[in-house]
Structure formats: C-alpha cells, structure tokens
Motif scaffolding. Sequence first.
Motif, PDB file in Angstrom:
ATOM      1  N   GLN A  79      67.799 -32.555   5.808  1.00 59.75           N
ATOM      2  CA  GLN A  79      69.020 -32.116   5.130  1.00 59.75           C
ATOM      3  C   GLN A  79      69.978 -33.281   4.872  1.00 59.75           C
ATOM      4  OE1 GLN A  79      70.521 -29.106   7.742  1.00 59.75           O
ATOM      5  NE2 GLN A  79      68.938 -27.596   7.197  1.00 59.75           N
ATOM      6  N   HIS A  80      70.042 -34.212   5.797  1.00 59.17           N
ATOM      7  CA  HIS A  80      70.987 -35.316   5.653  1.00 59.17           C
ATOM      8  C   HIS A  80      70.404 -36.504   4.895  1.00 59.17           C
ATOM      9  CE1 HIS A  80      72.750 -33.237   9.303  1.00 59.17           C
ATOM     10  NE2 HIS A  80      73.809 -33.318   8.490  1.00 59.17           N
ATOM     11  N   HIS A  81      69.135 -36.781   5.102  1.00 56.07           N
ATOM     12  CA  HIS A  81      68.554 -38.012   4.546  1.00 56.07           C
ATOM     13  C   HIS A  81      67.426 -37.749   3.554  1.00 56.07           C
ATOM     14  CE1 HIS A  81      70.811 -40.160   7.622  1.00 56.07           C
ATOM     15  NE2 HIS A  81      70.322 -39.327   8.525  1.00 56.07           N
ATOM     16  N   GLY A  82      66.929 -36.531   3.474  1.00 59.49           N
ATOM     17  CA  GLY A  82      65.809 -36.254   2.581  1.00 59.49           C
ATOM     18  C   GLY A  82      64.473 -36.560   3.236  1.00 59.49           C
ATOM     19  N   ASN A  83      63.425 -36.636   2.417  1.00 56.92           N
ATOM     20  CA  ASN A  83      62.060 -36.890   2.909  1.00 56.92           C
ATOM     21  C   ASN A  83      61.879 -38.389   3.112  1.00 56.92           C
ATOM     22  OD1 ASN A  83      59.380 -36.477   3.641  1.00 56.92           O
ATOM     23  ND2 ASN A  83      58.659 -36.558   1.523  1.00 56.92           N
ATOM     24  N   THR A  84      62.403 -38.902   4.199  1.00 55.30           N
ATOM     25  CA  THR A  84      62.368 -40.336   4.467  1.00 55.30           C
ATOM     26  C   THR A  84      61.028 -40.738   5.065  1.00 55.30           C
ATOM     27  OG1 THR A  84      63.259 -40.066   6.698  1.00 55.30           O
ATOM     28  CG2 THR A  84      64.846 -40.288   4.885  1.00 55.30           C
ATOM     29  N   THR A  85      60.904 -42.022   5.325  1.00 65.04           N
ATOM     30  CA  THR A  85      59.695 -42.514   5.988  1.00 65.04           C
ATOM     31  C   THR A  85      59.728 -42.143   7.467  1.00 65.04           C
ATOM     32  OG1 THR A  85      60.739 -44.634   6.465  1.00 65.04           O
ATOM     33  CG2 THR A  85      59.521 -44.455   4.393  1.00 65.04           C
ATOM     34  N   LEU A  86      58.547 -42.153   8.058  1.00 64.90           N
ATOM     35  CA  LEU A  86      58.462 -41.871   9.481  1.00 64.90           C
ATOM     36  C   LEU A  86      59.194 -42.944  10.292  1.00 64.90           C
ATOM     37  CD1 LEU A  86      57.263 -40.126  11.751  1.00 64.90           C
ATOM     38  CD2 LEU A  86      55.233 -41.584  11.673  1.00 64.90           C
ATOM     39  N   TYR A  87      59.228 -44.157   9.790  1.00 64.70           N
ATOM     40  CA  TYR A  87      59.924 -45.250  10.479  1.00 64.70           C
ATOM     41  C   TYR A  87      61.418 -44.948  10.601  1.00 64.70           C
ATOM     42  CZ  TYR A  87      61.773 -49.948  11.353  1.00 64.70           C
ATOM     43  OH  TYR A  87      62.435 -51.008  11.881  1.00 64.70           O
ATOM     44  N   GLN A  88      62.026 -44.448   9.515  1.00 61.54           N
ATOM     45  CA  GLN A  88      63.448 -44.129   9.561  1.00 61.54           C
ATOM     46  C   GLN A  88      63.721 -42.951  10.478  1.00 61.54           C
ATOM     47  OE1 GLN A  88      65.192 -43.627   5.708  1.00 61.54           O
ATOM     48  NE2 GLN A  88      67.148 -42.882   6.497  1.00 61.54           N
ATOM     49  N   TRP A  89      62.816 -41.956  10.475  1.00 59.29           N
ATOM     50  CA  TRP A  89      62.982 -40.800  11.366  1.00 59.29           C
ATOM     51  C   TRP A  89      62.844 -41.213  12.828  1.00 59.29           C
ATOM     52  CZ3 TRP A  89      63.975 -36.153  13.192  1.00 59.29           C
ATOM     53  CH2 TRP A  89      63.175 -35.595  14.201  1.00 59.29           C
ATOM     54  N   ARG A  90      61.977 -42.174  13.086  1.00 58.48           N
ATOM     55  CA  ARG A  90      61.712 -42.566  14.463  1.00 58.48           C
ATOM     56  C   ARG A  90      62.752 -43.532  14.998  1.00 58.48           C
ATOM     57  NH1 ARG A  90      58.982 -46.659  16.565  1.00 58.48           N
ATOM     58  NH2 ARG A  90      58.271 -47.363  14.514  1.00 58.48           N
ATOM     59  N   THR A  91      63.191 -44.475  14.160  1.00 52.67           N
ATOM     60  CA  THR A  91      64.111 -45.526  14.636  1.00 52.67           C
ATOM     61  C   THR A  91      65.543 -45.321  14.185  1.00 52.67           C
ATOM     62  OG1 THR A  91      63.658 -46.922  12.696  1.00 52.67           O
ATOM     63  CG2 THR A  91      62.200 -47.155  14.617  1.00 52.67           C
ATOM     64  N   GLY A  92      65.742 -44.510  13.151  1.00 52.89           N
ATOM     65  CA  GLY A  92      67.084 -44.334  12.618  1.00 52.89           C
ATOM     66  C   GLY A  92      67.514 -45.439  11.699  1.00 52.89           C
ATOM     67  N   GLN A  93      66.630 -46.373  11.364  1.00 60.03           N
ATOM     68  CA  GLN A  93      66.953 -47.497  10.484  1.00 60.03           C
ATOM     69  C   GLN A  93      66.126 -47.391   9.209  1.00 60.03           C
ATOM     70  OE1 GLN A  93      66.152 -51.026  12.728  1.00 60.03           O
ATOM     71  NE2 GLN A  93      67.873 -50.723  14.150  1.00 60.03           N
ATOM     72  N   TYR A 144      57.143 -32.489  -2.358  1.00 59.05           N
ATOM     73  CA  TYR A 144      57.964 -32.757  -1.175  1.00 59.05           C
ATOM     74  C   TYR A 144      59.458 -32.735  -1.512  1.00 59.05           C
ATOM     75  CZ  TYR A 144      53.681 -34.163   1.229  1.00 59.05           C
ATOM     76  OH  TYR A 144      52.438 -34.171   1.803  1.00 59.05           O
ATOM     77  N   LYS A 145      59.813 -33.166  -2.717  1.00 56.75           N
ATOM     78  CA  LYS A 145      61.217 -33.072  -3.139  1.00 56.75           C
ATOM     79  C   LYS A 145      61.662 -31.615  -3.228  1.00 56.75           C
ATOM     80  CE  LYS A 145      61.443 -37.410  -5.760  1.00 56.75           C
ATOM     81  NZ  LYS A 145      61.652 -38.004  -7.107  1.00 56.75           N
ATOM     82  N   MET A 146      60.749 -30.743  -3.678  1.00 53.83           N
ATOM     83  CA  MET A 146      61.073 -29.316  -3.727  1.00 53.83           C
ATOM     84  C   MET A 146      61.318 -28.783  -2.320  1.00 53.83           C
ATOM     85  SD  MET A 146      58.260 -28.092  -6.563  1.00 53.83           S
ATOM     86  CE  MET A 146      58.625 -26.381  -6.267  1.00 53.83           C
ATOM     87  N   PHE A 147      60.524 -29.247  -1.360  1.00 53.92           N
ATOM     88  CA  PHE A 147      60.738 -28.826   0.027  1.00 53.92           C
ATOM     89  C   PHE A 147      62.094 -29.327   0.532  1.00 53.92           C
ATOM     90  CE2 PHE A 147      55.930 -28.701   0.381  1.00 53.92           C
ATOM     91  CZ  PHE A 147      55.899 -27.330   0.368  1.00 53.92           C
ATOM     92  N   SER A 148      62.433 -30.553   0.172  1.00 55.25           N
ATOM     93  CA  SER A 148      63.719 -31.094   0.611  1.00 55.25           C
ATOM     94  C   SER A 148      64.873 -30.267   0.060  1.00 55.25           C
ATOM     95  CB  SER A 148      63.841 -32.556   0.157  1.00 55.25           C
ATOM     96  OG  SER A 148      62.810 -33.340   0.730  1.00 55.25           O
ATOM     97  N   LYS A 149      64.759 -29.863  -1.221  1.00 53.12           N
ATOM     98  CA  LYS A 149      65.806 -29.023  -1.795  1.00 53.12           C
ATOM     99  C   LYS A 149      65.845 -27.658  -1.114  1.00 53.12           C
ATOM    100  CE  LYS A 149      65.636 -31.205  -6.366  1.00 53.12           C
ATOM    101  NZ  LYS A 149      65.353 -30.982  -7.816  1.00 53.12           N
ATOM    102  N   GLY A 150      64.662 -27.129  -0.776  1.00 56.53           N
ATOM    103  CA  GLY A 150      64.627 -25.853  -0.076  1.00 56.53           C
ATOM    104  C   GLY A 150      65.236 -25.939   1.316  1.00 56.53           C
ATOM    105  N   VAL A 151      64.996 -27.066   1.992  1.00 61.32           N
ATOM    106  CA  VAL A 151      65.541 -27.249   3.335  1.00 61.32           C
ATOM    107  C   VAL A 151      67.060 -27.401   3.279  1.00 61.32           C
ATOM    108  CG1 VAL A 151      65.551 -28.799   5.330  1.00 61.32           C
ATOM    109  CG2 VAL A 151      63.388 -28.184   4.262  1.00 61.32           C
ATOM    110  N   ASP A 152      67.581 -27.932   2.163  1.00 62.55           N
ATOM    111  CA  ASP A 152      69.038 -28.057   2.033  1.00 62.55           C
ATOM    112  C   ASP A 152      69.726 -26.699   2.124  1.00 62.55           C
ATOM    113  OD1 ASP A 152      68.826 -30.761   1.810  1.00 62.55           O
ATOM    114  OD2 ASP A 152      68.859 -30.779  -0.392  1.00 62.55           O
ATOM    115  N   GLY A 153      69.023 -25.641   1.701  1.00 63.24           N
ATOM    116  CA  GLY A 153      69.609 -24.305   1.772  1.00 63.24           C
ATOM    117  C   GLY A 153      69.539 -23.674   3.144  1.00 63.24           C
ATOM    118  N   LEU A 154      68.951 -24.378   4.113  1.00 62.53           N
ATOM    119  CA  LEU A 154      68.831 -23.847   5.472  1.00 62.53           C
ATOM    120  C   LEU A 154      69.921 -24.376   6.403  1.00 62.53           C
ATOM    121  CD1 LEU A 154      64.956 -24.161   5.963  1.00 62.53           C
ATOM    122  CD2 LEU A 154      66.239 -22.217   5.090  1.00 62.53           C
TER     123      LEU A 154
END
Length: 554
Positions: A242-256, A196-206
């Motif tokens: 791209q901004h936060h990486g592979n965070t938890t679903l909670y952070q993606w959903r609530t922003g916290q 998943y970290k590799m995917f995050s690095k790949g997404v940074d290039g997008l």
Amino acid sequence: MQASAGGRQVHMLPIDIHYDKLLDWLIDRRHCTVKWPEAQAAIRAKIEKAVQDMPDEDEIAQLIRSSSLNYFQCKRIVELLKVSEADSRNIFGGYSSKRMKDWQDILSCYEDKKVYLAECAQMIMRAVSFEIPALKQQIKRAQQQVRDCERKQAEYNSTATQHQQRFAQECKKMNIEGKNIKVELLHQVKDLPEIYKMFSKGVDGLTEACEYYQAVLDFTVGQNDRGQLSLTETCPLLRHIQHHGNTTLYQWRTGQVPEVVEEDDWLSQRLAELKVDAVTSTGASTSADDDVGIDFGDSAPGDDAATAIDFGDDGFNMDAIDFGDAADAQTDLADIDFGDLVLDDSTVASDNADDASAGISFDIVVEESGTSGEQGVHTAKGEDAMSVLACPRTRDLFVNELQELEAFLLQRLAELSANPTDILSVTMFQSAPLFLQVQSEDTVRRMLTTVRDVLELWHDERTQHLIKICASPRALDRLAESLQRMLELAEKMKSKAAHMQTRQLELSQVQRDTEPKVTMAKTHAKDLQSQVQAEISKLYKNRTVNIMGEINNL
C-alpha cells in the motif's frame, strides 16, 4: 359308373407337396433312387469338362456363369447348340459335333432315373431354407451396421467439436492463438508486471480493512498488564504494498531502495532455446544424410591418423614427481606448534603487538545478502531482484495475509449479524475507540467484498498459469502438453469419424450388391418350382401339382 366318376374326381384333385419334403416324396414314390447323389457327381464332372469348349454366344456364356447348372439350363444349352451346330447335323438327324454329343449325353444322364428331379428338389430346399434367408440376414446386418456407423460418426464429430471448442476457450483464457503454444505462452509472461500493478491497485483499497483489523486486535488482545500495546503491525506485506507498491524483495527485506537491480533474463533465454529446438527438429531429417561424412576414428592400424596420437608418456620420469611425502630437512614434527601451550597475559599482549606491527588484520567483514559492488552502492540480484509478488516466499505470504483478513472480516460480520440482545458483544465494545464503534455491518460487508475481489483476481486461471510458468520451466511444458492433447484428441475423433464414414459407404455398397442376389435367388427358386411342378404333373397324367410352404412367400 360310380367307380369311374370317383376315378375322374380323384384324377382332378391337385397334388400338394411341401417344399421341405419334396425330395423324400420323390424317393418314396420311386421316381428317384436313394443313390442319386452318386449319379449327380458324375454329371457334374461331365459338365465341368463340357463347359471348357463352348461357342461364343452371349446367352450360353450367361448360362455357364451360373453358380450351378441344372437340368433345365442344360436343356436350354442344347437348344442353342442345335442352332450353332446345325452344320454338323447328318442325314439321320444326329450331330457329329463333339459339343452336341457331350451335352446330349449330360441330358441323358439327368433323365436316367429322374436324377434331375432330385437335384432340383434339393436346390429348392437349399434356396428357400438357407441361401435366401442368409442373404436377407446379410442385408439386415448391413443396414444395422450402417445405422451404428451413422450414430458413431455423429458422436465422434460431436466429441471432436467439444475438444476444439475447449481448446479455443483455453486459448482465449490465456490470450493466445494456439499456433505455437509454448512461444505464445512465454510472450504472455510479459504481462505479469501489469497484472502485479492491478494487484497493487487492488491492495490500495484494503487500507481501511487493514486498519480495522489492527484496531480490533489492539483493543481486544493488544495490551499487556501495563496497558501498553504489545502487538506488532498486522498484515505487514499488504501495508508495504500500500505504501511502496510492488517493490523488490531487497527493499521489503532491508527497507532500502536498491540503486542497481540485476534481474535474471530467463524469458529471453527460454525463447532462444525454443527457437533452437525448432531449428533442430526441422534439420533432423537432413542430418541423417550427413552421417556418411562423420569420422568415427575406426581407421586401420596402419594409417597415419591412427598412429599420430600422442599420449604424452614418452620420456616420462615417475621420479620427477614430488608427492610431498619425502623427508624435508627443514621440517621436523618436533618443531610444529599445535597450539596447546598455556600462555599468560604478557605473552598474549606481546603477540598482539607483534601482529599489529606486522600489519595483519583479523577483522571479519560480513557482506550483506543481495548486495554487491562498491561500498555504499545497494545492488539487488538473484532472488532479491524479484518483486514481492513474483518471489514465491512473499507471494505465499501475500495470499496468507489476504485470507487472514478475509477470515477476520467474516468473523466480525457474523458477530455484527448476531442477535442484538447479545449482552457480551454489546458491552465488549462500549469502551472501544470511536473508529470501532462506528463500523456497521454494511461497512464490514463492503470491506469483505473488496478483499474477495482481490482474491478472485489472484486466483484467475490465466494469472495462476503465468505465475507457475515463471516459477517452474516444467509448468510451461505441462500446460503446452495439455493444450496440445486437446488438439490431438480432436484430430483422433475426426479420424475415427472419417473411418466410420468410409465403413458406412462400404456397408451401403454391400447392401446394394446383395439385394440383386436376393432377387436372383428368388427368381431362380420360383422358376425351379414351376418347372418341377410341370415335370411331376406329366408323371401323373397332367394333374395339378402344388409345391407348398415358404417358397410361396418369397
């Protein structure tokens, strides 16, 4: 003189008889009778009785072991008996030995009406027409089967090698050894965070591709009638990663950012289950011996153990149970208020004042999904504790956004690669921002390559297997069964190849055992041919007799 010379010439002519017509020739010329089989049956009965009492000599024993004794072999036995039974010879030249008398009687029966000639003629016909061809056909069939076994053995070995190579390739893809497949696959799941970290690095290039997509949409369809932007942010999940990486679903959903993350340690539980299953399977054989000590509760009615069960029904009084249906002196249906009275404002105000004075609070507190603990502590648990790439919902959204971005870049590349004289395409972007005007065909193609690299990494076979294992426990069983099936097929092919090798050795042995029989049958037929020719020649004043046909081609 001429008649005598002609007679001498006829006497010198050979007698040619086809082997297949030899018996008919003997019967037609009255050397044998038509009823010779009856005499032969009687002779065979005498031979079976005579061979029960024979002297212990090698040559006699070898002659007796023959499949069927003929006249000439019986004659040879009599010659050998003249030597072994010489003590029983009397002064008249006869023999008092019962053995000699039996065999001399057999020879006399053979010579009576030339039964031996008919029998030998029949033996020649059977040997040449049936026995020798059957033995040759058996050898030919064995040789063909040996070749088929060699071919099948090679095919089975090749198939087994292919299954083993395929198994090795699949294990190499999954980065496992293949000894304990399920456990090794579960250990590979631990690599998913790194993937998943590799995917995050790949997404940074997008980032450039996402901004380009957003800019095109804002320019083309993103303004309302007042000239204000009305579209929301495109590819929100990609931008979040791209901004936060592979965070938890909670952070993606609530922003916290959650302060406490309670992850489900299913991997350790699954490994423990597999270890328990392995111990159970190894101890299954010994558990059968322990069944003798199990008490199934089938003791005799008079035993104390059978009568010691207390069901708790002694002294039980059904009247002591209160089912709530008895009349209550303090409760009357007439006193129940079902809330259908009409209240005025003063009544409602007084009721609220009474409730407030009583300290009752009717405020409903809704607890936010995925949070627990003390007030102000953000705790992610359950699905909220999963990363956005591990959660099935956001994982599908991630793939959809990548494919959406790929489709957009393909469309833009097709537009940029079109005929430059297309006035609509040229004039449409004349008023576009500078960022859109400077994007060339090569730039868009580079963006497309970057997106496809991330998609290719996502669709990697090992990655998909690991993701499925995390999503469903059954996926692990299916993958392990498919790998184990390759090994089973390889072992099955090896077993068939070993069986073909064993069958090949058996057929080769049959061929080696049959070849001497063919040689012996040919020798026996040739001997009978020469002996019968000599006997017929004696009947015609030593004229040359030739038995013709396939017997001469053996």
